[in-house]
Motif scaffolding. Sequence first.
Motif, PDB file in Angstrom:
ATOM      1  N   CYS A 242       0.854  -1.189   0.000  1.00 40.96           N
ATOM      2  CA  CYS A 242       0.000   0.000   0.000  1.00 40.96           C
ATOM      3  C   CYS A 242       0.890   1.238   0.000  1.00 40.96           C
ATOM      4  O   CYS A 242       1.763   1.377   0.858  1.00 40.96           O
TER       5      CYS A 242
ATOM      6  N   TRP B 154       1.715   5.582  -0.434  1.00 41.79           N
ATOM      7  CA  TRP B 154       1.229   6.903  -0.070  1.00 41.79           C
ATOM      8  C   TRP B 154       1.995   7.971  -0.866  1.00 41.79           C
ATOM      9  O   TRP B 154       3.093   7.717  -1.368  1.00 41.79           O
TER      10      TRP B 154
ATOM     11  N   THR C 218      -4.817   9.721  -3.924  1.00 42.99           N
ATOM     12  CA  THR C 218      -3.440   9.810  -3.425  1.00 42.99           C
ATOM     13  C   THR C 218      -3.492   9.672  -1.905  1.00 42.99           C
ATOM     14  O   THR C 218      -3.719  10.657  -1.186  1.00 42.99           O
ATOM     15  N   PRO C 219      -3.296   8.454  -1.400  1.00 46.36           N
ATOM     16  CA  PRO C 219      -3.424   8.220   0.040  1.00 46.36           C
ATOM     17  C   PRO C 219      -2.314   8.915   0.826  1.00 46.36           C
ATOM     18  O   PRO C 219      -1.199   9.124   0.332  1.00 46.36           O
ATOM     19  N   SER C 220      -2.628   9.258   2.083  1.00 47.45           N
ATOM     20  CA  SER C 220      -1.607   9.744   3.011  1.00 47.45           C
ATOM     21  C   SER C 220      -0.888   8.534   3.596  1.00 47.45           C
ATOM     22  O   SER C 220      -1.338   7.391   3.469  1.00 47.45           O
ATOM     23  N   GLN C 221       0.222   8.799   4.297  1.00 47.86           N
ATOM     24  CA  GLN C 221       0.957   7.684   4.912  1.00 47.86           C
ATOM     25  C   GLN C 221       0.103   6.981   5.952  1.00 47.86           C
ATOM     26  O   GLN C 221       0.139   5.753   6.046  1.00 47.86           O
TER      27      GLN C 221
ATOM     28  N   GLU D  36      -3.167   6.727   5.982  1.00 47.84           N
ATOM     29  CA  GLU D  36      -4.181   5.929   5.282  1.00 47.84           C
ATOM     30  C   GLU D  36      -3.573   4.641   4.730  1.00 47.84           C
ATOM     31  O   GLU D  36      -4.187   3.566   4.803  1.00 47.84           O
ATOM     32  N   ALA D  37      -2.375   4.745   4.205  1.00 45.42           N
ATOM     33  CA  ALA D  37      -1.699   3.553   3.678  1.00 45.42           C
ATOM     34  C   ALA D  37      -1.406   2.562   4.813  1.00 45.42           C
ATOM     35  O   ALA D  37      -1.538   1.347   4.639  1.00 45.42           O
TER      36      ALA D  37
ATOM     37  N   ASN E  24       8.064   4.721  -0.417  1.00 47.77           N
ATOM     38  CA  ASN E  24       6.794   5.320  -0.003  1.00 47.77           C
ATOM     39  C   ASN E  24       5.681   4.278   0.025  1.00 47.77           C
ATOM     40  O   ASN E  24       4.556   4.506  -0.422  1.00 47.77           O
TER      41      ASN E  24
END
Length: 327
Positions: free
Chosen positions: A185, A187, A196-199, A201-202, A270
């Motif tokens: 997953c 970010w 575009t996920p945040s860290q 969210e990932a 990332n």
Amino acid sequence: MLSRTVFFSALFLLLPLLSGVSANVVDRSVAVVNDDTITLSEVNEFGQSLFKKVTDEVPADRREAALQEARLAVIDKLIEKKLIIQEAKKLGIQVNDQEVETAFQRILANSKTTEEQFRKDIAAEGMSEKQYREGLREQILSSKLINHEVRTKVVIADSAVRDYYNTHYLSVAEGGEYYLQQIGCIWGTATSSGTTPSQEEAKQKIEKAHALASKGKDFKELAKEYSDLPSATEGGDLGHFQQDEMASFIRDAVIHLKPGEISRIVEHDNAYHFFKLVSHQQGQAVAREPFDEVKEQIREKLYQQALEQRFKDWLISIREKAYIKIL
């Protein structure tokens, strides 16, 4: 058979038999070996080159001690020679002139030189042809004795050859082959869905997928649902890898897994990742050379080692039975 470097010759003729003993030396016995004696002139003759080397190279303050040590070493080697000759006589082993001549001619042929050139070569070493032939006679005698007392008793079993081959010619491909599946997953980068996920969210997404995989949920279906990596369309299938082919962060995660186990979550670049070890084929034995091509070479090596050890043991045994006194 015999050559200029006869097997074990170093044991019997440690130093060249050199001439040139000073005429003003009063001869005397320096050792007794059963019914034979070793004289000072024999020691000086046998050890001449060694004594010269010590005199030339050892500092003056240590020279006398070094010479004494050298004399004892020469006497010890002459004791061995006497014992070997005595044992040969006991067994009726002899060497006639024709055997010496045959060996001498064989050495000339192997050296690809003429008798005249050969005489010059040994003269340069301080040795006459007569001395060389006498040394050769002793080597033949020793070889016959070894054949009688040692060589015929050495047998190398096939199992010993195979054991040596397995130890020295086979290696195991490190790690073997790993078949892996992956879920990742990301970010900070747009996913295939356009988000575009945040860290954080990932991280939440990978932890959920990891928990489900750990409970035994179908890994391929989880990969298609949760993974943001290109392998998701293949159910997270990464394929087969040798241990040294894997990126270090993957290798560290899966190296201790058993087939069917899920790795911990690892962070790389990332993205968060975890892996499933589908199967692991243990490293296969890899041969440097085929057994049939080297087995006789191995047998000869083991034979020479066993022969040398048996000779040493035999020599110790006859020394223990002999009367030896250094005067």
